[in-house]
Scaffold this motif. Structure first.
Motif, PDB file in Angstrom:
ATOM      1  N   ILE A   1       0.851  -1.190   0.000  1.00  0.00           N
ATOM      2  CA  ILE A   1       0.000   0.000   0.000  1.00  0.00           C
ATOM      3  C   ILE A   1       0.885   1.237   0.000  1.00  0.00           C
ATOM      4  O   ILE A   1       1.946   1.268   0.653  1.00  0.00           O
ATOM      5  N   SER A   2       0.468   2.269  -0.744  1.00  0.00           N
ATOM      6  CA  SER A   2       1.236   3.499  -0.803  1.00  0.00           C
ATOM      7  C   SER A   2       0.293   4.666  -1.076  1.00  0.00           C
ATOM      8  O   SER A   2      -0.823   4.472  -1.555  1.00  0.00           O
ATOM      9  N   THR A   3       0.761   5.889  -0.778  1.00  0.00           N
ATOM     10  CA  THR A   3      -0.040   7.083  -1.011  1.00  0.00           C
ATOM     11  C   THR A   3       0.781   8.138  -1.740  1.00  0.00           C
ATOM     12  O   THR A   3       2.019   8.141  -1.666  1.00  0.00           O
ATOM     13  N   ILE A   4       0.090   9.048  -2.427  1.00  0.00           N
ATOM     14  CA  ILE A   4       0.704  10.233  -3.022  1.00  0.00           C
ATOM     15  C   ILE A   4      -0.280  11.385  -2.890  1.00  0.00           C
ATOM     16  O   ILE A   4      -1.346  11.239  -2.323  1.00  0.00           O
ATOM     17  N   SER A   5       0.067  12.510  -3.458  1.00  0.00           N
ATOM     18  CA  SER A   5      -0.824  13.676  -3.540  1.00  0.00           C
ATOM     19  C   SER A   5      -1.313  14.124  -2.170  1.00  0.00           C
ATOM     20  O   SER A   5      -2.498  14.287  -1.943  1.00  0.00           O
ATOM     21  N   ALA A   6      -0.356  14.319  -1.285  1.00  0.00           N
ATOM     22  CA  ALA A   6      -0.675  14.806   0.057  1.00  0.00           C
ATOM     23  C   ALA A   6      -1.685  13.909   0.752  1.00  0.00           C
ATOM     24  O   ALA A   6      -2.512  14.374   1.540  1.00  0.00           O
ATOM     25  N   GLY A   7      -1.631  12.612   0.422  1.00  0.00           N
ATOM     26  CA  GLY A   7      -2.475  11.667   1.131  1.00  0.00           C
ATOM     27  C   GLY A   7      -3.889  11.565   0.623  1.00  0.00           C
ATOM     28  O   GLY A   7      -4.747  11.025   1.316  1.00  0.00           O
TER      29      GLY A   7
END
Length: 115
Positions: free
Chosen positions: A69-75
């Motif tokens: 799992i990963s995130t981008i764009s300020a979460g």
């Protein structure tokens, strides 16, 4: 109004890979955590993976070493990379996010692992 929109589900053979995406919008407050749940026919919804605002991931034992799992764009965007898929991974996968106000759910995306 907060919306979570999932994409990336589909049919894949055992051993294959898929990447699910979930994009959040309309949130006034930052998400403290985002997660993926799944629900197979006749079973309860279960947590697959969760990532907090500090980028700390946690996984269900059944997917450790295969899913990421990963995130981008300020979460506001969360991904679930699923490798070495098994038939028992077949389920509707739901995106989930929580801010200081409440919990939010996406509409779900079907993942089917079959030969």
């Amino acid at each position: 109004q907060v919306r979570l929109v999932e994409s990336g589900g589909g049919l894949v053979q055992p051993g294959g890979s898929l990447r699910l995406s979930c994009v959040g919008s309309g949130n006034e407050y930052s998400f403290n955590a985002m997660a993926w749940y799944r629900q197979a026919p006749g079973k309860q919804r279960e947590l697959v993976a969760i990532i907090t605002s500090g980028d700390i991931p946690n996984y269900a034992d059944s997917v450790k070493g295969r899913f990421s799992i990963s995130t981008i764009s300020a979460g506001n965007t969360v991904y679930l990379q699923m490798n070495n898929l098994k038939p028992e991974d077949t389920a509707v996968y739901y995106c989930n996010a929580v801010d200081m106000v409440k919990l939010y759910w996406g509409q779900g995306t079907q993942v089917t692992v079959s030969s």
